[in-house]
Design an enzyme around this catalytic site. Structure first.
Site, PDB file in Angstrom:
ATOM      1  CD  GLU B  48     -39.769  35.600  -8.035  1.00 23.41           C
ATOM      2  OE1 GLU B  48     -39.654  34.358  -8.221  1.00 23.41           O
ATOM      3  OE2 GLU B  48     -40.101  36.295  -8.820  1.00 23.41           O
ATOM      4  CE  LYS B 124     -39.634  36.717 -12.408  1.00 24.89           C
ATOM      5  NZ  LYS B 124     -40.796  36.393 -11.602  1.00 24.89           N
ATOM      6  CB  CYS B 157     -38.297  33.260 -10.904  1.00 21.66           C
ATOM      7  SG  CYS B 157     -39.338  31.959 -10.875  1.00 21.66           S
TER       8      CYS B 157
END
Lengths: 280, 280
Positions: B48, B124, B157
């Site tokens: 990330e 995200k 994540c």
């Protein structure tokens, strides 16, 4: 419902039911509940189909052993479980073969009983292996019962592998999700924990709740079991794990509903608040 | 899309990006992709925010480092990643700070690039910690890109902790879910695997797909990392795991799309067929 949320003790009793021997199994389960209560448990979890055994021959076999669970028609298993729960002052979650109210349908169910009676009956919604030949799948979400000191959800075995179902119990307010299971043994790579237990840990972690899975032992009709009972905490780490032997064993774990109700993750995150339900 | 599904090799490159040093990070990432390709990888997963580092000061800092990803306006990071992917004949999944097309929004994104260009950009959707101050949350589901030999999904994540999101990638056809992550270090009970890795395993297991999570190392602005990169197979067991040290390391794992497309569980069950979407 009486009392307010407070820490309590959960027992998971990984016993060895015997196929078709309901009376002997009830003796075993009653003794387990008594011993768990004597050890301090207030919530006792027993395996899937603990009253009948798992490897039933066919639907006729399942139906012959199935019992109604509610009201005056309740069968001997539910009555026995309810009686010992009341006597010991505990709540009991136990897997049973349930005969539907119409006397026709048969369900792989779990009951939650305590001194107040049958608090919930849950019918397994995700059926495993040959179960669809024996049982009718449930169609209602996992119940969540408020015991006063804690809110308790119920699912059965393979249900644990469907995250929406587990999530429904969490969103429904479960502090402790109880899962009677019968995990058939399978190959596990050296050094690894059986994946069923890993899935329980993740279910606890992503929902921030306790998950208490009660497996069984005792080879039955050629089937061995993982013997992997586990109680996982809201952080996903085990509070108690079975030793994967084939011996009966009882796990005790302290659970604190306040920890399960606090869905915060660190200082800025929240397991419920961070969901994006508009996108799911 | 060209070619038909076949086994291939995934690399997860657990490197140590440096905060704000985009040019140095691109050198590092290019070298990693080359080495991974030389080692046989066809799909390379990077952490990330690997181009910028994670612990950005504020929104101005994030915006100053963010780059457009698409078309002629694409920034140097995407161009560099796309170029090395093309040269090496691999696909690369890498976390970057994305500047929105309007030049205003900033996203914690991951791109999938290969010889054909930018195949997908994912923003995200579940933001962690201070990220809401720095980034705009994504609003579109995980993309699934067909590389010919495998279909590749992308999340970032904390997204991994939302089973509906992971499940959307699986239902969308992902054989391999790639997850650039930056897992901040946290206490882990003795003998336990970090729960982030456990969650990856369960995500793989319940969806019957590969999950390749690429963590980072290298203390940054006082933050340490789990260093827990893992590739889990469709049975939930790890194919490769990082050693939890703070050193950079590369994991290689063979993945077989046929195994991920076969959702059967034993002889009678199916991870997709057994879902009860009418109840969720």
């Amino acid at each position: 419902v009486s009392g307010s949320p407070r820490p309590g003790t959960v027992a998971v009793c990984q016993v060895a039911p015997r196929l078709g021997e309901v009376e002997a199994n009830l003796d075993l389960l009653r003794a387990e509940v008594r011993e768990a209560a004597a050890a301090g448990a207030e919530l006792v979890v027993l395996p899937e189909l603990a009253t009948t055994g798992y490897v039933l021959t066919d639907r006729a076999h399942a139906r012959a052993l199935a019992e109604p669970v509610s009201g005056a028609a309740a069968g001997r298993s539910v009555r026995a479980l309810q009686e010992v729960a009341a006597t010991c002052g505990v709540a009991v979650v136990c897997g049973i073969a349930e005969l539907g109210d119409d006397g026709e349908t048969v369900h792989n169910s779990a009951v939650l009983v305590d001194g107040a009676g049958v608090r919930a009956t849950y019918r397994k919604a995700h059926l495993w292996g040959r179960e669809p030949e024996l049982f009718d799948a449930g169609t209602t979400p996992p119940p969540v019962v408020d015991l006063g000191w804690a809110r308790v959800g119920v699912v059965v075995c393979y249900d644990l592998e469907f995250p929406e179902w587990v999530g429904a119990a969490a969103l429904g307010g479960a502090d402790v999700l109880c899962a009677p299971v019968n995990w058939p043994a399978a190959d596990v790579p050296a050094g690894e924990r059986p994946v069923e237990m890993v899935t329980v840990q993740a279910a606890a972690a992503v929902n921030g709740m306790y998950v208490a899975a009660c497996d069984r032992v005792g080879r039955e009709a050629g089937v061995d079991w993982v013997g992997g009972s586990v109680v996982a905490g809201p952080d996903g780490y085990p509070l108690a794990v079975a030793d994967l032997s084939d011996r009966p064993q009882r796990l005790l774990a302290s659970v604190d509903p306040a920890r399960a109700r606090d869905k915060s993750v660190g200082e800025r995150n929240d397991r419920f608040g961070d969901r994006r339900p508009e996108l799911y």
